[in-house]
Design a protein around this motif. Structure first.
Motif, PDB file in Angstrom:
ATOM      1  N   SER A   1      50.940 -38.612   5.253  1.00 39.02           N
ATOM      2  CA  SER A   1      51.244 -38.800   3.868  1.00 39.02           C
ATOM      3  C   SER A   1      50.149 -37.900   2.849  1.00 39.02           C
ATOM      4  CB  SER A   1      51.177 -40.151   3.534  1.00 39.02           C
ATOM      5  OG  SER A   1      51.048 -40.447   2.075  1.00 39.02           O
ATOM      6  N   LEU A   2      49.165 -37.739   3.580  1.00 39.96           N
ATOM      7  CA  LEU A   2      48.073 -36.872   2.801  1.00 39.96           C
ATOM      8  C   LEU A   2      48.293 -35.450   2.603  1.00 39.96           C
ATOM      9  CD1 LEU A   2      45.137 -36.699   1.159  1.00 39.96           C
ATOM     10  CD2 LEU A   2      44.194 -36.481   3.703  1.00 39.96           C
ATOM     11  N   ILE A   3      49.109 -35.082   4.030  1.00 41.59           N
ATOM     12  CA  ILE A   3      49.511 -33.618   3.898  1.00 41.59           C
ATOM     13  C   ILE A   3      50.672 -33.255   3.101  1.00 41.59           C
ATOM     14  CG2 ILE A   3      50.296 -31.753   5.461  1.00 41.59           C
ATOM     15  CD1 ILE A   3      48.596 -32.859   7.891  1.00 41.59           C
TER      16      ILE A   3
ATOM     17  N   LYS B   1      50.807 -25.687  -8.265  1.00 36.32           N
ATOM     18  CA  LYS B   1      49.899 -25.242  -9.048  1.00 36.32           C
ATOM     19  C   LYS B   1      49.809 -23.799  -9.357  1.00 36.32           C
ATOM     20  CE  LYS B   1      44.760 -23.962  -8.249  1.00 36.32           C
ATOM     21  NZ  LYS B   1      43.674 -24.078  -7.472  1.00 36.32           N
ATOM     22  N   PRO B   2      50.555 -22.767  -8.516  1.00 34.17           N
ATOM     23  CA  PRO B   2      50.852 -21.733  -8.928  1.00 34.17           C
ATOM     24  C   PRO B   2      51.961 -21.286 -10.101  1.00 34.17           C
ATOM     25  CG  PRO B   2      51.247 -21.831  -6.475  1.00 34.17           C
ATOM     26  CD  PRO B   2      50.891 -23.226  -7.114  1.00 34.17           C
ATOM     27  N   ALA B   3      52.913 -22.465 -10.270  1.00 33.83           N
ATOM     28  CA  ALA B   3      53.664 -22.429 -11.191  1.00 33.83           C
ATOM     29  C   ALA B   3      52.938 -22.805 -12.568  1.00 33.83           C
ATOM     30  CB  ALA B   3      54.510 -23.650 -11.248  1.00 33.83           C
TER      31      ALA B   3
ATOM     32  N   LEU C   1      49.174 -32.823  -0.465  1.00 37.62           N
ATOM     33  CA  LEU C   1      48.517 -31.754  -0.637  1.00 37.62           C
ATOM     34  C   LEU C   1      49.381 -30.607  -0.781  1.00 37.62           C
ATOM     35  CD1 LEU C   1      45.625 -31.885   2.033  1.00 37.62           C
ATOM     36  CD2 LEU C   1      45.389 -31.951  -0.349  1.00 37.62           C
ATOM     37  N   ASN C   2      50.525 -30.603   0.132  1.00 37.73           N
ATOM     38  CA  ASN C   2      51.576 -29.735  -0.186  1.00 37.73           C
ATOM     39  C   ASN C   2      52.141 -29.451  -1.401  1.00 37.73           C
ATOM     40  OD1 ASN C   2      51.074 -28.585   2.627  1.00 37.73           O
ATOM     41  ND2 ASN C   2      52.708 -29.992   3.415  1.00 37.73           N
TER      42      ASN C   2
END
Length: 225
Positions: free
Chosen positions: A62-64, A74-76, A67-68
């Motif tokens: 769930s944490l991964i 973020k780039p957007a 993060l994904n």
């Protein structure tokens, strides 16, 4: 430990549990009554460990995922920020008062006049400094032949008389007696003179004034120093 490591550990625990059950012959024949008490307790502990590991794996997965999702968004946001055009800084407004009061550039005439004045001052200082330096003093090295009247003339007295001549810029040097003819010897004497102060012609006249000893004076050698 990574997610892959945790999964591998969980699988190894399950495999170990099945191998322990298969090793017990009573487990297959009697429906589990043949399993000894220590083996049953160990299997229960392993099952509890597997359950804990599965919970950890679920939490890490769930944490991964979170993060994904955050990294992909973020780039957007960055691209959206960079796409905004930057506003050029507005130049400061000039007022008429500033133009009237401040002269940023001096006139060319004033600059040329100051440079010419500085040049003349430097030339004058250089000329004054050069005039104070002593100039090179021109000197000459002269060899005189002083001839006596005859072989009876006392040459020591003749030389002593010649050396009594003292002039500013005149320095007497070495001397020697040179055979002339019929036993007569002439006095050959060296002197150094400053050209501006001593005249060789005048010096020769002074030597010839010793009429009791000197017949004539000739210049044997003359060299500028």
């Amino acid at each position: 430990m990574t997610v892959e490591g945790l999964l591998a550990e969980a699988n190894s625990v399950n495999n170990f549990r099945f191998r322990q059950v298969e090793k017990c012959p009573g487990a297959k024949a009697n429906g589990g009554d043949g399993v000894s008490r220590p083996s049953e307790e160990r299997v229960q502990k392993l099952e509890a460990r597997v359950s804990e590991l599965e919970d950890v794996v679920k939490k890490l997965s769930s944490l991964i995922s979170n993060l994904n999702l955050s990294s992909s968004s973020k780039p957007a946001a960055v691209a959206q920020t960079e796409s905004k055009p930057k506003q050029a800084p507005q130049p400061a407004k000039k007022t008429d008062d500033d133009d009237d009061d401040v002269d940023l550039f001096g006139s060319d005439d004033e600059v040329d006049e100051a440079a010419e004045k500085l040049k003349q001052e430097r030339l004058a200082a250089y000329a004054a400094k050069k005039s104070k330096k002593p100039g090179t003093i021109a000197k000459s090295n002269v060899i005189l032949d002083v001839k006596p009247w005859d072989d009876e003339t006392n040459m020591a007295d003749l030389e002593a008389a010649v050396r009594t001549i003292q002039m500013d810029g005149l320095v007497w040097g070495v001397s020697k007696l040179v055979p002339l003819a019929y036993g007569i010897k002439k006095l050959q004497i060296v002197c150094v003179v400053e050209d501006e102060k001593v005249s060789i012609e005048e010096l020769s006249e002074k030597i010839e004034s010793f009429e009791d000893f000197v017949q004539s004076v000739d210049i044997a050698a003359f060299q500028k120093i």
